[in-house]
Structures are given as C-alpha cells and as structure tokens.
Design an enzyme around this catalytic site. Sequence first.
Site, PDB file in Angstrom:
ATOM      1  N   THR A 138     -45.738 -80.533  86.871  1.00  0.00           N
ATOM      2  CA  THR A 138     -46.892 -79.788  86.361  1.00  0.00           C
ATOM      3  C   THR A 138     -46.636 -79.135  85.005  1.00  0.00           C
ATOM      4  OG1 THR A 138     -48.170 -77.755  86.762  1.00  0.00           O
ATOM      5  CG2 THR A 138     -46.061 -77.896  87.850  1.00  0.00           C
ATOM      6  N   GLU A 140     -47.325 -76.234  84.464  1.00  0.00           N
ATOM      7  CA  GLU A 140     -46.884 -74.865  84.740  1.00  0.00           C
ATOM      8  C   GLU A 140     -45.377 -74.707  84.485  1.00  0.00           C
ATOM      9  OE1 GLU A 140     -48.603 -71.811  85.955  1.00  0.00           O
ATOM     10  OE2 GLU A 140     -50.007 -73.023  84.806  1.00  0.00           O
ATOM     11  N   TYR A 162     -44.730 -70.442  91.891  1.00  0.00           N
ATOM     12  CA  TYR A 162     -45.137 -71.850  91.937  1.00  0.00           C
ATOM     13  C   TYR A 162     -44.407 -72.647  90.853  1.00  0.00           C
ATOM     14  CZ  TYR A 162     -48.066 -75.971  91.078  1.00  0.00           C
ATOM     15  OH  TYR A 162     -48.515 -77.257  90.864  1.00  0.00           O
ATOM     16  N   LYS A 166     -41.696 -75.669  91.370  1.00  0.00           N
ATOM     17  CA  LYS A 166     -41.906 -77.001  90.776  1.00  0.00           C
ATOM     18  C   LYS A 166     -40.766 -77.355  89.821  1.00  0.00           C
ATOM     19  CE  LYS A 166     -45.897 -78.716  92.313  1.00  0.00           C
ATOM     20  NZ  LYS A 166     -46.036 -80.021  92.955  1.00  0.00           N
TER      21      LYS A 166
HETATM   22  P1  NAP Z   1     -54.436 -79.495  96.406  1.00  0.00           P
HETATM   23  O1  NAP Z   1     -55.870 -79.925  96.335  1.00  0.00           O
HETATM   24  O2  NAP Z   1     -54.119 -78.055  96.622  1.00  0.00           O
HETATM   25  O3  NAP Z   1     -53.738 -80.372  97.549  1.00  0.00           O
HETATM   26  C1  NAP Z   1     -52.475 -80.034  98.046  1.00  0.00           C
HETATM   27  C2  NAP Z   1     -52.191 -80.904  99.241  1.00  0.00           C
HETATM   28  O4  NAP Z   1     -50.929 -80.508  99.807  1.00  0.00           O
HETATM   29  C3  NAP Z   1     -53.214 -80.766 100.377  1.00  0.00           C
HETATM   30  O5  NAP Z   1     -53.412 -82.023 100.987  1.00  0.00           O
HETATM   31  C4  NAP Z   1     -52.527 -79.811 101.328  1.00  0.00           C
HETATM   32  O6  NAP Z   1     -52.975 -79.934 102.660  1.00  0.00           O
HETATM   33  C5  NAP Z   1     -51.107 -80.342 101.205  1.00  0.00           C
HETATM   34  N1  NAP Z   1     -50.114 -79.406 101.741  1.00  0.00           N
HETATM   35  C6  NAP Z   1     -50.049 -78.065 101.586  1.00  0.00           C
HETATM   36  N2  NAP Z   1     -49.011 -77.559 102.277  1.00  0.00           N
HETATM   37  C7  NAP Z   1     -48.404 -78.606 102.871  1.00  0.00           C
HETATM   38  C8  NAP Z   1     -47.297 -78.725 103.751  1.00  0.00           C
HETATM   39  N3  NAP Z   1     -46.610 -77.666 104.157  1.00  0.00           N
HETATM   40  N4  NAP Z   1     -46.949 -79.972 104.176  1.00  0.00           N
HETATM   41  C9  NAP Z   1     -47.669 -81.063 103.806  1.00  0.00           C
HETATM   42  N5  NAP Z   1     -48.737 -81.004 102.994  1.00  0.00           N
HETATM   43  C10 NAP Z   1     -49.102 -79.786 102.538  1.00  0.00           C
HETATM   44  O7  NAP Z   1     -53.661 -79.932  95.077  1.00  0.00           O
HETATM   45  P2  NAP Z   1     -54.032 -81.068  94.002  1.00  0.00           P
HETATM   46  O8  NAP Z   1     -54.813 -80.428  92.922  1.00  0.00           O
HETATM   47  O9  NAP Z   1     -54.538 -82.253  94.699  1.00  0.00           O
HETATM   48  O10 NAP Z   1     -52.592 -81.356  93.392  1.00  0.00           O
HETATM   49  C11 NAP Z   1     -51.752 -82.358  93.946  1.00  0.00           C
HETATM   50  C12 NAP Z   1     -50.317 -82.073  93.540  1.00  0.00           C
HETATM   51  O11 NAP Z   1     -50.215 -82.070  92.118  1.00  0.00           O
HETATM   52  C13 NAP Z   1     -49.776 -80.739  94.003  1.00  0.00           C
HETATM   53  O12 NAP Z   1     -48.401 -80.913  94.256  1.00  0.00           O
HETATM   54  C14 NAP Z   1     -49.969 -79.835  92.796  1.00  0.00           C
HETATM   55  O13 NAP Z   1     -49.047 -78.786  92.826  1.00  0.00           O
HETATM   56  C15 NAP Z   1     -49.714 -80.809  91.685  1.00  0.00           C
HETATM   57  N6  NAP Z   1     -50.384 -80.570  90.411  1.00  0.00           N
HETATM   58  C16 NAP Z   1     -51.722 -80.337  90.373  1.00  0.00           C
HETATM   59  C17 NAP Z   1     -52.347 -80.195  89.143  1.00  0.00           C
HETATM   60  C18 NAP Z   1     -53.832 -79.982  89.054  1.00  0.00           C
HETATM   61  O14 NAP Z   1     -54.292 -79.536  87.995  1.00  0.00           O
HETATM   62  N7  NAP Z   1     -54.614 -80.316  90.078  1.00  0.00           N
HETATM   63  C19 NAP Z   1     -51.604 -80.296  87.958  1.00  0.00           C
HETATM   64  C20 NAP Z   1     -50.245 -80.557  88.051  1.00  0.00           C
HETATM   65  C21 NAP Z   1     -49.642 -80.713  89.281  1.00  0.00           C
HETATM   66  P3  NAP Z   1     -54.306 -79.148 103.181  1.00  0.00           P
HETATM   67  O15 NAP Z   1     -55.467 -79.997 102.751  1.00  0.00           O
HETATM   68  O16 NAP Z   1     -54.083 -79.092 104.625  1.00  0.00           O
HETATM   69  O17 NAP Z   1     -54.315 -77.804 102.495  1.00  0.00           O
HETATM   70  O1  F7E Z   2     -56.255 -70.975  86.683  1.00  0.00           O
HETATM   71  C1  F7E Z   2     -57.445 -68.084  84.784  1.00  0.00           C
HETATM   72  C2  F7E Z   2     -56.060 -68.018  85.378  1.00  0.00           C
HETATM   73  O2  F7E Z   2     -56.052 -71.206  89.168  1.00  0.00           O
HETATM   74  C3  F7E Z   2     -56.454 -71.392  85.364  1.00  0.00           C
HETATM   75  C4  F7E Z   2     -53.055 -75.701  89.690  1.00  0.00           C
HETATM   76  O3  F7E Z   2     -53.639 -76.936  90.009  1.00  0.00           O
HETATM   77  O4  F7E Z   2     -53.097 -76.180  87.351  1.00  0.00           O
HETATM   78  C5  F7E Z   2     -53.525 -75.242  88.318  1.00  0.00           C
HETATM   79  O5  F7E Z   2     -52.975 -73.972  88.057  1.00  0.00           O
HETATM   80  C6  F7E Z   2     -56.528 -70.179  84.448  1.00  0.00           C
HETATM   81  C7  F7E Z   2     -55.394 -69.173  84.664  1.00  0.00           C
HETATM   82  O6  F7E Z   2     -55.229 -73.043  87.618  1.00  0.00           O
HETATM   83  C8  F7E Z   2     -59.721 -66.758  87.257  1.00  0.00           C
HETATM   84  O7  F7E Z   2     -55.468 -66.745  85.134  1.00  0.00           O
HETATM   85  C9  F7E Z   2     -59.376 -66.527  85.139  1.00  0.00           C
HETATM   86  O8  F7E Z   2     -54.915 -68.769  83.414  1.00  0.00           O
HETATM   87  O9  F7E Z   2     -57.623 -72.739  87.891  1.00  0.00           O
HETATM   88  P1  F7E Z   2     -56.363 -71.984  87.938  1.00  0.00           P
HETATM   89  P2  F7E Z   2     -53.712 -72.908  87.124  1.00  0.00           P
HETATM   90  O10 F7E Z   2     -53.146 -71.588  87.418  1.00  0.00           O
HETATM   91  O11 F7E Z   2     -53.676 -73.367  85.703  1.00  0.00           O
HETATM   92  C10 F7E Z   2     -51.680 -76.360  87.245  1.00  0.00           C
HETATM   93  C11 F7E Z   2     -51.402 -77.413  86.196  1.00  0.00           C
HETATM   94  C12 F7E Z   2     -51.040 -76.636  88.551  1.00  0.00           C
HETATM   95  O12 F7E Z   2     -50.020 -77.309  88.625  1.00  0.00           O
HETATM   96  C13 F7E Z   2     -51.535 -75.852  89.728  1.00  0.00           C
HETATM   97  O13 F7E Z   2     -51.187 -76.510  90.946  1.00  0.00           O
HETATM   98  O14 F7E Z   2     -57.720 -69.477  84.732  1.00  0.00           O
HETATM   99  N1  F7E Z   2     -58.481 -67.425  85.597  1.00  0.00           N
HETATM  100  N2  F7E Z   2     -60.140 -66.089  86.143  1.00  0.00           N
HETATM  101  C14 F7E Z   2     -58.674 -67.602  86.900  1.00  0.00           C
HETATM  102  N3  F7E Z   2     -58.062 -68.399  87.790  1.00  0.00           N
HETATM  103  C15 F7E Z   2     -58.513 -68.368  89.067  1.00  0.00           C
HETATM  104  N4  F7E Z   2     -57.950 -69.194  89.988  1.00  0.00           N
HETATM  105  N5  F7E Z   2     -59.528 -67.541  89.465  1.00  0.00           N
HETATM  106  C16 F7E Z   2     -60.172 -66.719  88.600  1.00  0.00           C
HETATM  107  O15 F7E Z   2     -61.072 -65.984  88.968  1.00  0.00           O
END
Ligand code: NAP
Ligand code: F7E
Length: 351
Positions: A138, A140, A162, A166
Amino acid sequence: MSLLPPRLARKALVTGVTGQDGSYLAELLVQKGYEVWGMMRRSSLRNTQRLSPLEYAMRREDTRLHLCHGDLSDTSSIRRILDEVRPDEIYNLGAQSHVHVSFEMPEYTADVTGVGTVRMLEAIHQLQLPAKFYQASTSELYGKVRETPQTETTPFHPRSPYGAAKAYSFEITRVYRESYAMFAVNGILFNHESPRRGETFVTRKITRAAAAIAAGRQRVLKLGNLEARRDWGFAGDFVEAMWLMLQAQEPRDYVIATGETHAVREFCSLAFDRAGLPLSWQGSGVNERGIGPSGEVLVEVDPQFFRPAEVDLLIGDATRARNDLGWKPKVTFEQLVNLMVDHDISLLEAC
Ligand code: NAP
Ligand code: F7E
C-alpha cells in the site's frame, strides 16, 4: 483427435475475497477461465454481498468460484486450504484495512495485516507449493513522504499501526522471494475506490451522504481532515494490475497509481455537484463548512475523524508498471466520483 489431456483451469486462491478488491479480482479471474477459491472468515451473518453478481452468474453457468472458511490469524486453516487447493496463484488481499481503526486495534491489525502474511508465506514454503504470490501492499508505506511523486525506490515512513503492519508484510514478502526463490511480489497500490468501497472510507462516506442529503434522508455530513490529498483510482482497474504482476517474467514490486492527487474537499465538491448540491466552502480548520445551494450547512468538520498521525499527501508514479506490464488506469477521477454517486443514488431509489 488430440491425445493430450484437456488443459486444466489454472487455480487461484484469493484471501479477502469478500472485500472490495477480492470481489473485483474474483470476477476478473473467473472471466479469464480460472478456478477461483476464495478464503473468507466466518461471520454470524452472510458477508458475501459483494460477490452476489458472481454468485448469480454461477447459478446459470459452470461453478468457478468456491468459498472456504479460513482466517489469517489461524495457521491451521491457512495450511489446510493451501494443501487442499494447491493453487497456481495466490492473492493475499485479506487484512484489517482501515487506517483509523488500526489506531484503536493496533495488536489485532499487526496480527492479521502483518503476521497473517508470514503465515501464508511459510505455509506455501513448507508445503513446497510452486505457487506465485501477490501481496497487497500500500501507499500507506510512504506515510510521511520523503519524495513526491512516490516510486518503487521512495523510502518508507509509515504513520499508523496499519502502515507498520503492511511494512512488515512488504519486507517478509521480499525476504521469502530472495531466500527461497519464490515468485512473490508486492503491489504498492495507491487508494482505489468503487461503489463496493466500505462505507467508512472517506470516498464512500461522502458519496453515500451526497446521495442521502439530496434525497432528504440526511441533514449533514461530518468529516475529518479536508486537506489530506490522495491519488484515487478505480478498483476495477487496479485488480487487473495484480493479475498482470503474476503473469510477468520476473517477480518485481510495482507502484500502481493514477499519477493525480486531489484533496478530500475536492472529492466532496465533485460528489455534491453530481448529486445536484453544489457547495461553497467557508471558514477554515475545524470551523470550515460546506454550504449548500440554499445556504444550509451540508458539510462540517468533526475532530473525532482526525487521526493521531496523518498522511498528508500521496501521489504515485506508475511508470514501471506501464513499461513492464503495459498497465494504465482507464477510469478518470471525475468518472470515479460520478459512478460512485450515481450508484448510491440508485441504491436509495431502490428502497
Ligand atoms: P477491504 O474491503 O477492507 O477487504 C478486506 C478483506 O479482508 C475482507 O474480505 C475481510 O473480510 C478480509 N479480512 C479481514 N480480516 C481478516 C482475517 N482475520 N482473516 C481473513 N480475512 C480477513 O479491503 P480492500 O479495499 O478490498 O483492500 C484489499 C487489500 O488491499 C487489503 O489488504 C488492503 O489493506 C490493501 N490495500 C487497499 C487499498 C485500497 O485503497 N483499497 C490500497 C492499498 C492496499 P470481511 O469481509 O469479513 O470483513
Ligand atoms: O482516508 C481523510 C483521512 O480512510 C483517506 C485504505 O484502503 O487507502 C485507504 O486508507 C483520507 C485520510 O483511506 C474522513 O484522514 C477525512 O487522510 O478513505 P480513508 P486511507 O486512510 O487513505 C490506503 C491506500 C490503504 O491501504 C488502506 O487500506 O481522508 N478523512 N475525513 C477521512 N477518512 C475517513 N475514513 N473518514 C472521514 O470522515
């Protein structure tokens, strides 16, 4: 008539299959003819909503998606599934993926999002599976960024439990690749969103609120840091990059990003515009407000959504992915906002 045995479908195992990315990836892999095995954790209510389009299609055609119970905190279930399925490709997408929640559950996040990865890798190693492994890394990892835009060589400086979990997963994936000649890669994906995005991530929180406020079902949207800037892409485009990484000749780590950055405020303005509620912004800091067309306050800042440490600015350079894999994003920022708002409006209209 050929005497060769019929070509068996390649098998893919996806952890986190019930999540946003897992569901898009499962669809992509099924379309490509894979037999897909999805690992999901047990929940008291069915949590496969995001897989319903696929499950619906399955009823009419060959079943290509198999769901099995397992948990990244449980070595025995991981080992059992890997041994039974013997996949050709493994996509480790499962995680406690919410940054804010990781400050509230740091140890759990370390266990699932960090140690869960070595549980997978070590089981693959012990079972001597010749499988290719994708780790969901990620942006992050960059946290307090050391250079802009961020590339595969930008140093890491995570800012949350987090991000730290990662970082461990990133490094342990590299260690297994170098130690055991495993085809194990990290996709360093920047934020990617969709109508299937979890409702507490900022984009979906905004698009749901814009739709609900326009329909008279919500009064105000409360957000945290409006200044944070992210490189937001479409999840459907990004899962294709995951697959491409495992088809490459060499195992390499790749940044996947759009190369554009936008503030949370900007996302909010576009979303409310799309819902027919153009905003004007007044005040600053915690007193900033988004004012609707009739002068009413529609967006407020609420410090409960601030984080103990923030990632201020992310913007990725995906040149390596473009050159090696031929990958580039298809959906623009504005198209992404529009498709999310339109989806949330249609959900409300349906109920
Ligand atoms: P998500 O919607 O939060 O999905 C996370 C998945 O992990 C869900 O299926 C969840 O199951 C499962 N999970 C949680 N705890 C678990 C456990 N203990 N054992 C097995 N499975 C578990 O996340 P996403 O946005 O699809 O992201 C997919 C991956 O990419 C994650 O690893 C995330 O950290 C990473 N990532 C995401 C982004 C982004 O912007 N979306 C960017 C960079 C990296 P439940 O459905 O039961 O909760
Ligand atoms: O926040 C700001 C917050 O929670 C984005 C995950 O998929 O992407 C995700 O992480 C920004 C942050 O995503 C609210 O402070 C303002 O700066 O949507 P987010 P994230 O933290 O960037 C990365 C790449 C991953 O890997 C993660 O798994 O938005 N923000 N106001 C807020 N964020 C939230 N959630 N809620 C608010 O009300």
